[in-house]
Design a protein around this motif. Sequence first.
Motif, PDB file in Angstrom:
ATOM      1  N   VAL A   5       0.847  -1.194   0.000  1.00 33.49           N
ATOM      2  CA  VAL A   5       0.000   0.000   0.000  1.00 33.49           C
ATOM      3  C   VAL A   5       0.884   1.247   0.000  1.00 33.49           C
ATOM      4  N   SER A   6       0.290   2.375  -0.342  1.00 37.61           N
ATOM      5  CA  SER A   6       1.033   3.629  -0.433  1.00 37.61           C
ATOM      6  C   SER A   6       1.170   4.286   0.928  1.00 37.61           C
ATOM      7  N   PRO A   7       2.285   4.977   1.197  1.00 36.64           N
ATOM      8  CA  PRO A   7       2.425   5.745   2.427  1.00 36.64           C
ATOM      9  C   PRO A   7       1.392   6.868   2.487  1.00 36.64           C
ATOM     10  N   PRO A   8       1.053   7.365   3.678  1.00 33.27           N
ATOM     11  CA  PRO A   8       0.021   8.403   3.791  1.00 33.27           C
ATOM     12  C   PRO A   8       0.455   9.777   3.303  1.00 33.27           C
ATOM     13  N   ALA A   9       1.770  10.021   3.242  1.00 30.40           N
ATOM     14  CA  ALA A   9       2.264  11.340   2.830  1.00 30.40           C
ATOM     15  C   ALA A   9       3.733  11.225   2.466  1.00 30.40           C
ATOM     16  N   ALA A  10       4.231  12.257   1.813  1.00 29.67           N
ATOM     17  CA  ALA A  10       5.664  12.325   1.529  1.00 29.67           C
ATOM     18  C   ALA A  10       6.427  12.543   2.832  1.00 29.67           C
TER      19      ALA A  10
ATOM     20  N   GLN B 232       2.319  17.263   6.382  1.00 31.80           N
ATOM     21  CA  GLN B 232       3.177  16.403   5.563  1.00 31.80           C
ATOM     22  C   GLN B 232       2.665  16.275   4.133  1.00 31.80           C
ATOM     23  N   ARG B 233       1.367  16.284   3.962  1.00 23.99           N
ATOM     24  CA  ARG B 233       0.806  16.209   2.610  1.00 23.99           C
ATOM     25  C   ARG B 233       1.106  17.466   1.801  1.00 23.99           C
ATOM     26  N   LEU B 234       1.190  18.612   2.488  1.00 22.31           N
ATOM     27  CA  LEU B 234       1.303  19.879   1.769  1.00 22.31           C
ATOM     28  C   LEU B 234       2.698  20.488   1.776  1.00 22.31           C
ATOM     29  N   THR B 235       3.569  20.045   2.681  1.00 29.30           N
ATOM     30  CA  THR B 235       4.880  20.683   2.765  1.00 29.30           C
ATOM     31  C   THR B 235       5.757  20.350   1.563  1.00 29.30           C
ATOM     32  N   PHE B 236       6.616  21.264   1.196  1.00 29.71           N
ATOM     33  CA  PHE B 236       7.524  21.072   0.067  1.00 29.71           C
ATOM     34  C   PHE B 236       8.571  20.022   0.413  1.00 29.71           C
ATOM     35  N   GLY B 237       8.724  19.016  -0.461  1.00 30.74           N
ATOM     36  CA  GLY B 237       9.784  18.031  -0.305  1.00 30.74           C
ATOM     37  C   GLY B 237       9.638  17.083   0.860  1.00 30.74           C
ATOM     38  N   GLY B 238       8.444  17.012   1.482  1.00 28.02           N
ATOM     39  CA  GLY B 238       8.248  16.100   2.609  1.00 28.02           C
ATOM     40  C   GLY B 238       9.038  16.465   3.842  1.00 28.02           C
ATOM     41  N   LYS B 239       9.405  17.750   3.980  1.00 27.52           N
ATOM     42  CA  LYS B 239      10.225  18.159   5.114  1.00 27.52           C
ATOM     43  C   LYS B 239       9.495  17.973   6.439  1.00 27.52           C
TER      44      LYS B 239
ATOM     45  N   HIS C 279      13.165 -14.768   7.608  1.00 30.69           N
ATOM     46  CA  HIS C 279      12.938 -14.099   8.887  1.00 30.69           C
ATOM     47  C   HIS C 279      11.547 -14.436   9.402  1.00 30.69           C
ATOM     48  N   THR C 280      11.429 -14.479  10.717  1.00 31.44           N
ATOM     49  CA  THR C 280      10.144 -14.762  11.368  1.00 31.44           C
ATOM     50  C   THR C 280       9.582 -13.522  12.051  1.00 31.44           C
ATOM     51  N   GLY C 281      10.316 -12.425  12.002  1.00 24.71           N
ATOM     52  CA  GLY C 281       9.860 -11.149  12.544  1.00 24.71           C
ATOM     53  C   GLY C 281      10.496 -10.020  11.760  1.00 24.71           C
ATOM     54  N   TYR C 282       9.820  -8.879  11.692  1.00 24.38           N
ATOM     55  CA  TYR C 282      10.321  -7.736  10.932  1.00 24.38           C
ATOM     56  C   TYR C 282      10.098  -6.476  11.762  1.00 24.38           C
ATOM     57  N   ALA C 283      11.123  -5.625  11.853  1.00 29.16           N
ATOM     58  CA  ALA C 283      11.032  -4.450  12.703  1.00 29.16           C
ATOM     59  C   ALA C 283      11.787  -3.270  12.088  1.00 29.16           C
ATOM     60  N   GLU C 284      11.197  -2.073  12.185  1.00 33.87           N
ATOM     61  CA  GLU C 284      11.822  -0.846  11.673  1.00 33.87           C
ATOM     62  C   GLU C 284      11.966   0.179  12.786  1.00 33.87           C
ATOM     63  N   PRO C 285      13.204   0.564  13.151  1.00 31.34           N
ATOM     64  CA  PRO C 285      13.410   1.574  14.180  1.00 31.34           C
ATOM     65  C   PRO C 285      13.126   3.000  13.711  1.00 31.34           C
ATOM     66  N   PHE C 286      13.166   3.254  12.376  1.00 30.88           N
ATOM     67  CA  PHE C 286      12.960   4.596  11.826  1.00 30.88           C
ATOM     68  C   PHE C 286      11.888   4.507  10.734  1.00 30.88           C
ATOM     69  N   VAL C 287      10.638   4.305  11.114  1.00 33.05           N
ATOM     70  CA  VAL C 287       9.631   3.975  10.099  1.00 33.05           C
ATOM     71  C   VAL C 287       9.222   5.172   9.246  1.00 33.05           C
ATOM     72  N   GLY C 288       9.287   6.409   9.790  1.00 33.71           N
ATOM     73  CA  GLY C 288       8.866   7.569   9.011  1.00 33.71           C
ATOM     74  C   GLY C 288       7.430   7.405   8.556  1.00 33.71           C
ATOM     75  N   MET C 289       7.183   7.614   7.257  1.00 33.55           N
ATOM     76  CA  MET C 289       5.840   7.414   6.711  1.00 33.55           C
ATOM     77  C   MET C 289       5.640   6.001   6.169  1.00 33.55           C
ATOM     78  N   GLY C 290       6.568   5.101   6.486  1.00 33.79           N
ATOM     79  CA  GLY C 290       6.401   3.702   6.084  1.00 33.79           C
ATOM     80  C   GLY C 290       6.731   3.442   4.631  1.00 33.79           C
TER      81      GLY C 290
ATOM     82  N   PHE D  42       4.826  25.762   2.462  1.00 32.99           N
ATOM     83  CA  PHE D  42       3.685  25.336   1.657  1.00 32.99           C
ATOM     84  C   PHE D  42       4.137  25.009   0.239  1.00 32.99           C
ATOM     85  N   GLY D  43       3.970  23.749  -0.174  1.00 36.13           N
ATOM     86  CA  GLY D  43       4.391  23.325  -1.499  1.00 36.13           C
ATOM     87  C   GLY D  43       3.331  23.630  -2.553  1.00 36.13           C
ATOM     88  N   VAL D  44       3.776  24.012  -3.740  1.00 36.47           N
ATOM     89  CA  VAL D  44       2.865  24.353  -4.829  1.00 36.47           C
ATOM     90  C   VAL D  44       3.135  23.451  -6.022  1.00 36.47           C
ATOM     91  N   ASP D  45       2.079  22.849  -6.564  1.00 35.86           N
ATOM     92  CA  ASP D  45       2.161  22.066  -7.790  1.00 35.86           C
ATOM     93  C   ASP D  45       1.303  22.757  -8.843  1.00 35.86           C
TER      94      ASP D  45
END
Length: 267
Positions: free
Chosen positions: A13-18, A124-131, A39-50, A137-140
């Motif tokens: 699935v897609s991440p929720p935001a940049a 996160q959805r609107l910021t420029f570059g996912g900062k 592997h029988t388990g999976y773990a992320e210490p720095f998941v961010g937006m996945g 405010f990002g503009v497209d």
Amino acid sequence: MPKDIQTLPVHPVSPPAAYIGGKRILAKAIIERINAMPHTGYAEPFVGMGGVFLRRTQKPRTEVINDKNGEVANLFRILQRHYPQFMETLKFQITSRREFQRLAACDPSTLTDLERAARFLYLQRLTFGGKVTGQSFGVDKDGGGRFNVTRLGPVLEDIHERIAGVVIEQLDWRDFLRRWDRPGMLFYLDPPYYGNEDDYGAGQFSRADFSDMAMALKGLKGSFKLSLNDRPEVREIFNGFDIEAVDCTYSVAGGAGKKVREVIISG
């Protein structure tokens, strides 16, 4: 899940935001290497937006995500446990520079968990570059409003269903490794890149953490994949592990692509 089956297929699935460093380009290469490791388990210490977690195509019984950033951890908790109420909170939100500036200036500690999650996702959805810091405010000019609940709803519903049963932590990466390490556990680490330690906020990560991480990874009972920028300092710090160079091309807001070399470190 039968004992002889370690992982089962799962729909990506897609991440929720940049998110800065979100691995949109590198994710495919990382996931291919994750799938190739038993592997029988999976773990992320720095998941961010996945960016990697959500795009995976196989999952074991045990899955754990973590981020020291409380806004990230809160967003995933809300998506997991309070999805209908969250969608009600987002229902009337629109793409607006004034609203972006109002929410950016708001102290998240004064908000409910639902409001905090809505604020964080909106920014996160609107910021420029996912900062994450220094947001603007990002503009497209060729696209529509980037906060469109009609289009966002199905994405969030997919995430809600995907993370059912996933453990969500908010720990320092050291504590996270200690708590979840065991034989069969595969960690994917995506720390700030070397030279960009403050991109996720002051005090979140330091230059010294790289050396500490190399020492911690040497003592793991499980296995790991680690992605970083290809720097001589990185190769020196993680000398002794398997280091594979991967060429990537990044572009921001439709600009000319920039070729960079990254490394996937394994152990």
